[in-house]
Design a protein around this motif. Structure first.
Motif, PDB file in Angstrom:
ATOM      1  N   GLU A  82       0.747  -1.211   0.116  1.00  0.00           N
ATOM      2  CA  GLU A  82       0.092  -0.043  -0.100  1.00  0.00           C
ATOM      3  C   GLU A  82       0.603   1.339  -0.009  1.00  0.00           C
ATOM      4  O   GLU A  82       0.424   2.420   0.313  1.00  0.00           O
ATOM      5  N   TYR A  83       2.423   1.125  -0.442  1.00  0.00           N
ATOM      6  CA  TYR A  83       2.984   2.388  -0.211  1.00  0.00           C
ATOM      7  C   TYR A  83       2.812   3.203  -1.590  1.00  0.00           C
ATOM      8  O   TYR A  83       3.033   2.598  -2.452  1.00  0.00           O
ATOM      9  N   HIS A  84       2.475   4.387  -1.372  1.00  0.00           N
ATOM     10  CA  HIS A  84       2.100   5.307  -2.531  1.00  0.00           C
ATOM     11  C   HIS A  84       2.961   6.483  -2.521  1.00  0.00           C
ATOM     12  O   HIS A  84       3.495   6.872  -3.177  1.00  0.00           O
ATOM     13  N   GLN A  85       2.826   7.244  -1.153  1.00  0.00           N
ATOM     14  CA  GLN A  85       3.464   8.397  -1.124  1.00  0.00           C
ATOM     15  C   GLN A  85       4.339   8.409   0.248  1.00  0.00           C
ATOM     16  O   GLN A  85       4.270   7.356   1.034  1.00  0.00           O
ATOM     17  N   TYR A  86       5.255   9.352   0.337  1.00  0.00           N
ATOM     18  CA  TYR A  86       5.909   9.433   1.568  1.00  0.00           C
ATOM     19  C   TYR A  86       4.795  10.003   2.593  1.00  0.00           C
ATOM     20  O   TYR A  86       3.966  10.607   2.563  1.00  0.00           O
ATOM     21  N   GLY A  87       5.099   9.409   3.869  1.00  0.00           N
ATOM     22  CA  GLY A  87       4.192   9.587   4.880  1.00  0.00           C
ATOM     23  C   GLY A  87       3.248   8.601   5.313  1.00  0.00           C
ATOM     24  O   GLY A  87       2.194   8.769   5.718  1.00  0.00           O
ATOM     25  N   THR A  88       3.721   7.120   4.479  1.00  0.00           N
ATOM     26  CA  THR A  88       2.561   6.173   5.012  1.00  0.00           C
ATOM     27  C   THR A  88       3.206   5.010   5.407  1.00  0.00           C
ATOM     28  O   THR A  88       2.845   3.778   5.218  1.00  0.00           O
ATOM     29  N   LEU A  89       3.936   5.280   6.369  1.00  0.00           N
ATOM     30  CA  LEU A  89       4.660   4.117   7.164  1.00  0.00           C
ATOM     31  C   LEU A  89       3.548   3.506   8.017  1.00  0.00           C
ATOM     32  O   LEU A  89       2.666   4.128   8.633  1.00  0.00           O
ATOM     33  N   PRO A  90       3.719   2.215   8.246  1.00  0.00           N
ATOM     34  CA  PRO A  90       2.893   1.502   9.237  1.00  0.00           C
ATOM     35  C   PRO A  90       3.050   2.276  10.604  1.00  0.00           C
ATOM     36  O   PRO A  90       4.100   2.571  11.100  1.00  0.00           O
ATOM     37  N   SER A  91       2.155   2.295  11.107  1.00  0.00           N
ATOM     38  CA  SER A  91       2.018   3.064  12.814  1.00  0.00           C
ATOM     39  C   SER A  91       2.727   2.373  13.736  1.00  0.00           C
ATOM     40  O   SER A  91       3.360   3.067  14.608  1.00  0.00           O
ATOM     41  N   HIS A  92       3.157   1.151  13.604  1.00  0.00           N
ATOM     42  CA  HIS A  92       4.090   0.599  14.794  1.00  0.00           C
ATOM     43  C   HIS A  92       5.533   0.786  14.704  1.00  0.00           C
ATOM     44  O   HIS A  92       6.322   0.436  15.465  1.00  0.00           O
ATOM     45  N   ILE A  93       5.989   1.374  13.725  1.00  0.00           N
ATOM     46  CA  ILE A  93       7.393   1.716  13.550  1.00  0.00           C
ATOM     47  C   ILE A  93       7.808   2.859  14.298  1.00  0.00           C
ATOM     48  O   ILE A  93       7.191   3.947  14.639  1.00  0.00           O
ATOM     49  N   ASP A  94       9.050   2.948  14.974  1.00  0.00           N
ATOM     50  CA  ASP A  94       9.394   3.762  15.837  1.00  0.00           C
ATOM     51  C   ASP A  94       9.790   4.869  15.213  1.00  0.00           C
ATOM     52  O   ASP A  94      11.172   5.072  14.743  1.00  0.00           O
ATOM     53  N   MET A  95       9.087   6.159  14.812  1.00  0.00           N
ATOM     54  CA  MET A  95       9.204   6.870  13.739  1.00  0.00           C
ATOM     55  C   MET A  95      10.305   8.005  14.594  1.00  0.00           C
ATOM     56  O   MET A  95      11.224   8.677  14.053  1.00  0.00           O
ATOM     57  N   THR A  96      10.182   8.201  15.968  1.00  0.00           N
ATOM     58  CA  THR A  96      11.022   9.218  16.582  1.00  0.00           C
ATOM     59  C   THR A  96      12.443   8.891  16.344  1.00  0.00           C
ATOM     60  O   THR A  96      13.129   9.520  16.439  1.00  0.00           O
ATOM     61  N   ALA A  97      12.648   7.535  16.654  1.00  0.00           N
ATOM     62  CA  ALA A  97      14.066   7.005  16.469  1.00  0.00           C
ATOM     63  C   ALA A  97      14.651   7.262  15.384  1.00  0.00           C
ATOM     64  O   ALA A  97      15.914   7.646  15.194  1.00  0.00           O
ATOM     65  N   ILE A  98      13.932   7.091  14.354  1.00  0.00           N
ATOM     66  CA  ILE A  98      14.413   7.138  12.861  1.00  0.00           C
ATOM     67  C   ILE A  98      14.802   8.595  12.691  1.00  0.00           C
ATOM     68  O   ILE A  98      15.792   9.046  12.143  1.00  0.00           O
ATOM     69  N   ILE A  99      13.980   9.656  13.225  1.00  0.00           N
ATOM     70  CA  ILE A  99      14.050  10.943  12.920  1.00  0.00           C
ATOM     71  C   ILE A  99      15.455  11.469  13.664  1.00  0.00           C
ATOM     72  O   ILE A  99      15.975  12.134  13.151  1.00  0.00           O
ATOM     73  N   SER A 100      15.384  11.013  14.922  1.00  0.00           N
ATOM     74  CA  SER A 100      16.586  11.438  15.847  1.00  0.00           C
ATOM     75  C   SER A 100      17.834  10.978  15.281  1.00  0.00           C
ATOM     76  O   SER A 100      18.851  11.831  15.119  1.00  0.00           O
ATOM     77  N   ARG A 101      17.879   9.621  14.476  1.00  0.00           N
ATOM     78  CA  ARG A 101      19.141   9.185  13.906  1.00  0.00           C
ATOM     79  C   ARG A 101      19.400  10.222  12.864  1.00  0.00           C
ATOM     80  O   ARG A 101      20.639  10.586  12.495  1.00  0.00           O
ATOM     81  N   ALA A 102      18.546  10.655  12.119  1.00  0.00           N
ATOM     82  CA  ALA A 102      18.840  11.418  10.961  1.00  0.00           C
ATOM     83  C   ALA A 102      18.863  13.003  11.148  1.00  0.00           C
ATOM     84  O   ALA A 102      19.335  13.844  10.162  1.00  0.00           O
ATOM     85  N   MET A 103      18.695  13.309  12.406  1.00  0.00           N
ATOM     86  CA  MET A 103      18.684  14.747  12.799  1.00  0.00           C
ATOM     87  C   MET A 103      20.167  15.394  12.781  1.00  0.00           C
ATOM     88  O   MET A 103      21.011  14.770  13.406  1.00  0.00           O
ATOM     89  N   PRO A 104      20.324  16.472  12.268  1.00  0.00           N
ATOM     90  CA  PRO A 104      21.983  16.953  12.121  1.00  0.00           C
ATOM     91  C   PRO A 104      22.347  17.231  13.507  1.00  0.00           C
ATOM     92  O   PRO A 104      21.474  17.819  14.471  1.00  0.00           O
ATOM     93  N   GLN A 105      23.322  16.685  13.979  1.00  0.00           N
ATOM     94  CA  GLN A 105      23.998  16.717  15.427  1.00  0.00           C
ATOM     95  C   GLN A 105      24.397  18.046  15.906  1.00  0.00           C
ATOM     96  O   GLN A 105      24.734  18.294  16.986  1.00  0.00           O
ATOM     97  N   SER A 106      24.433  19.184  15.116  1.00  0.00           N
ATOM     98  CA  SER A 106      25.187  20.356  15.433  1.00  0.00           C
ATOM     99  C   SER A 106      24.906  21.476  14.666  1.00  0.00           C
ATOM    100  O   SER A 106      24.848  21.275  13.421  1.00  0.00           O
ATOM    101  N   SER A 107      24.634  22.654  15.286  1.00  0.00           N
ATOM    102  CA  SER A 107      24.698  23.625  14.319  1.00  0.00           C
ATOM    103  C   SER A 107      25.776  24.583  14.497  1.00  0.00           C
ATOM    104  O   SER A 107      25.438  25.794  13.969  1.00  0.00           O
ATOM    105  N   GLY A 108      26.913  24.360  15.066  1.00  0.00           N
ATOM    106  CA  GLY A 108      27.976  25.320  14.903  1.00  0.00           C
ATOM    107  C   GLY A 108      28.476  25.524  16.378  1.00  0.00           C
ATOM    108  O   GLY A 108      28.111  24.723  17.473  1.00  0.00           O
TER     109      GLY A 108
END
Length: 553
Positions: free
Chosen positions: A527-553
Motif C-alpha cells: 500500500e506504499y504510494h506516497q511518503y508519509g505512509t509508514l505502518p503505525s508501529h514503526i518507531d518514527m521518533t528514533a528514525i528521525i532522531s538518527r537523521a537529525m543533524p547533530q550540531s548547528s555550530g
C-alpha cells in the motif's frame, strides 16, 4: 475609551527556525559516519571532518553564489579573437579548488589504502551539499582515469596532472598547469543515447592507431564543463566509433578549434555550464583501438553513473536534514511540528529512503576497490544500472516532499530546498536515462546469467533476518526465471530488485531497527504510494532522531 498599545514594529520574526548552517557537515551526519565506518573508511574520518567543516560553513554560501551568479560565455575577446571562454563566479572556483585539493578526483587512484573509494564517495556526497553543479566536472575528472589508462603513452602525460591535487581554472594550455580537469562529449542531436548514430568524424593526421593524432570535425549536443582542459570524445573513423582525448589547446600553444555555440539554459545544475560545441579540425589523440570507442569510454560512463547514485543520495540526505531541522524549530497547534504524528510519518519515511540510497551507494563504493573479486565486479556491473535507475528517480519525489515540509519558505529560491528539487531530475536523465538503465539490465538478464546469480547471492546473504524479505527474494528469483514479456516489465523488475537490494544491505550491514522498519515499509506492505505512509508501529521518533543533524555550530 482607553486604546490598547500596539507594537509599532510589526516585523518581529518568531516561530521560524534558524537556517541549517555554520556546522560540520560530516560530524553532524551520524548516518554518513556509520556507512563510512561500515565499509572500511574509518581511517578517513579526520580528512572528512576537515572537509565537512567548510562544506557546512563558508562553502554553503559559495554554493548559493555559484548558483545565483551563473556562468557567462564570451566567444571572442574585445579584439575579435576567438577565445571560447566561460566565466564563472569566484565561488565556483572556490568550490572546485576545495574538492580537488582534498582528493575528490584523485583519491582512489593515488591512495592504496583499503576503503579509499568509500572515503572518496563520502567526500563527493558532502560536496553535493554545498553545490551539486560543480560535482559534474569533478566526477568526470575522477571517472576519466580508467579510459585514459587504455592508452599508456597518453596516460603518462595526463594522469600526474589529474591526481596532483591542484586546481587551475585559468584559460591557458594544459601543459602550463600543474593540475587539470577533464570532461566528456558523446551526445549528438540526432542520436542522443544512441551514440552509434554519431556523425562526428576523425581522420588520422599521419599514421592511424592508438596514441596517434587525428583531426575531428563534427558537433556535440551536450558538453558540460566546457572549460575542462580536455574532453573524451566519441567520433567515427574508418574502423568505426572510436574514443579520443581532445584538449582545448594544441601542442604549439594555439587554441584547438573547439567552438562553443551556446550555453544551455537548464532547469537545474546551473552553477555548471553545459554547452553545444563544434569541432572544426580539432586535434585529438586516439585512446585504445580504432573502432573500440564504446569499450574504452564505457569505463568512464560506468563511474559517472555510479556518481549519479552518490549525488542523488546526497540530494535526498540534505533534503531530509533540511526538513527535519526546519520542523524541529517550528511549532504548530501547541507543540513542535516534528512531533506531530502526520509530520513524523513523513520525516521518518524520508529518512528511511535516504539512508537506503546511501547504503547501496556505499556498498558499490566498497565493491569498486575489489574488482579482482568476481562477485564484487559483477555486483558493480549490475548494481550500477539498478542503483542509478532507482535512486535518481526517487530523488525527484523525495526532494519535493521535503520541500513541502518547509511550506512556502521552501519554495522560494533563497532556500536550498528549492534548488535540491530543481537539481533532482538531472542525474536520472544524464549518463543514460531510466530506460537506458533498464535496457542495460535487460542485457544482463538475458545474456549474463552469472551476473544475475551474483546479484541473487548478494540478496541471499541477508536471508534469515526477516521472513517477508525471504519470501520476496524467492518471488524475485521466480520472476527473473520467466523471460516472457520481460522487455515490457523491465521497470517493474528493476524496481523490485532495487528495493530488495536496499533491504538486503540494511539487514546485513545496517542498524537492525532501521533495517526492520525499511522491510516493513517497503517489502511487507503493498500500500506504499506516497511518503508519509509508514505502518503505525514503526518507531518514527528514533528514525528521525538518527537523521537529525547533530550540531548547528
Amino acid at each position: 475609551m482607553e486604546s490598547k498599545n500596539h507594537q509599532s514594529d510589526t516585523h518581529v520574526v518568531f516561530n521560524q527556525p534558524k537556517p541549517l548552517e555554520n556546522y560540520n557537515a560530516f560530524t553532524a551526519d551520524r548516518i554518513l559516519q556509520y556507512w563510512v565506518a561500515q565499509f572500511g573508511g574509518q581511517w578517513g574520518e579526520e580528512r572528512l571532518t576537515s572537509f565537512g567543516g567548510r562544506i557546512g560553513g563558508d562553502l554553503l554560501e559559495a554554493g548559493m553564489n555559484a548558483n545565483q551568479y551563473l556562468p557567462t560565455f564570451r566567444p571572442v575577446d574585445r579584439f575579435g579573437y576567438r577565445i571560447d571562454q566561460v566565466d564563472y563566479h569566484p565561488a565556483y572556483h572556490q568550490l572546485m579548488a576545495h574538492a580537488i585539493e582534498h582528493g575528490h578526483c584523485a583519491m582512489p587512484w593515488s591512495e592504496k589504502t583499503s576503503g579509499r573509494h568509500v572515503v572518496r564517495a563520502a567526500m563527493a556526497f558532502l560536496h553535493t551539499h554545498a553545490d551539486p553543479g560543480s560535482g559534474c566536472p569533478l566526477t568526470m575528472t575522477f571517472a576519466s582515469v580508467p579510459a585514459l589508462q587504455a592508452q599508456a603513452d597518453i596516460a603518462e602525460k595526463w594522469l600526474p596532472k589529474i591526481v596532483s591535487g591542484r586546481y587551475d581554472g585559468r584559460n591557458i594550455p594544459w601543459f602550463e598547469k600543474e593540475g587539470v580537469t577533464l570532461g566528456m562529449a558523446m551526445t549528438e542531436k540526432q542520436g542522443g543515447s544512441d551514440v552509434r548514430a554519431n556523425t562526428t568524424y576523425a581522420t588520422p593526421c599521419e599514421a592511424p592507431g592508438g596514441g596517434k593524432r587525428y583531426s575531428l570535425v563534427g558537433h556535440k549536443w551536450f558538453c558540460s564543463a566546457p572549460m575542462s582542459d580536455a574532453f573524451l570524445v566519441l567520433a567515427q573513423t574508418d574502423h568505426g566509433l572510436s574514443c579520443f582525448l581532445v584538449p582545448r589547446w594544441r601542442e604549439d600553444g594555439s587554441k584547438n578549434p573547439i567552438h562553443i555555440q551556446r550555453l544551455k539554459d537548464k532547469l537545474g545544475n546551473q552553477s555548471n555550464a553545459s554547452s553545444e560545441i563544434e569541432f572544426r579540425d580539432a586535434q585529438g589523440w586516439l585512446l585504445g583501438e580504432p573502432g573500440k570507442g564504446i569499450k574504452t569510454i564505457i569505463q568512464m560512463v560506468a563511474l559517472t553513473r555510479y556518481d549519479c547514485m552518490i549525488g542523488s543520495s546526497a540530494l535526498m540526505a540534505q533534503a531530509t536534514k533540511e526538513a527535519i531541522w526546519h520542523t524541529a524549530g517550528r511549532e504548530v497547534f501547541g507543540k513542535p511540528l516534528h512531533h506531530q504524528p502526520l509530520m513524523q510519518n513523513v520525516l521518518a519515511d524520508l529518512a528511511l529512503e535516504s539512508e537506503a540510497a546511501l547504503a547501496i551507494s556505499m556498498r558499490l563504493a566498497r565493491a569498486l576497490e575489489q574488482l579482482d573479486n568476481p562477485h564484487e565486479a559483477a555486483l558493480v556491473r549490475i548494481g550500477t544500472a539498478i542503483g542509478k535507475y532507482w535512486i535518481c528517480k526517487r530523488a525527484v519525489q523525495h526532494t519535493y516532499e521535503a520541500m513541502e515540509c518547509l511550506g512556502g519558505v521552501g519554495y522560494v529560491n533563497e532556500n536550498v530546498a528549492s534548488r535540491l528539487y530543481r537539481e533532482a531530475p538531472v542525474n536520472a536523465i544524464w549518463e543514460g536515462s531510466g530506460n537506458v538503465q533498464c535496457l542495460d539490465l535487460l542485457r544482463v538478464l538475458t545474456r549474463e546469467p552469472d551476473t544475475v546469480s551474483v546479484f541473487i547471492a548478494e540478496l541471499r546473504y541477508a536471508i534469515g533476518a526477516n521472513d517477508a524479505f525471504d519470501r520476496a527474494v524467492d518471488g524475485l528469483e521466480e520472476q527473473l526465471g520467466n523471460a516472457e514479456m520481460l522487455a515490457y516489465r523491465t521497470r517493474q523488475v528493476i524496481e523490485k530488485m532495487a528495493i530488495l537490494w536496499q533491504a538486503a544491505t540494511l539487514l546485513r550491514y545496517g542498524e537492525p531497527d532501521n533495517a526492520e522498519a525499511f522491510v516493513q515499509a517497503r517489502v511487507e506492505t503493498s500500500e506504499y504510494h506516497q511518503y508519509g505512509t509508514l505502518p503505525s508501529h514503526i518507531d518514527m521518533t528514533a528514525i528521525i532522531s538518527r537523521a537529525m543533524p547533530q550540531s548547528s555550530g
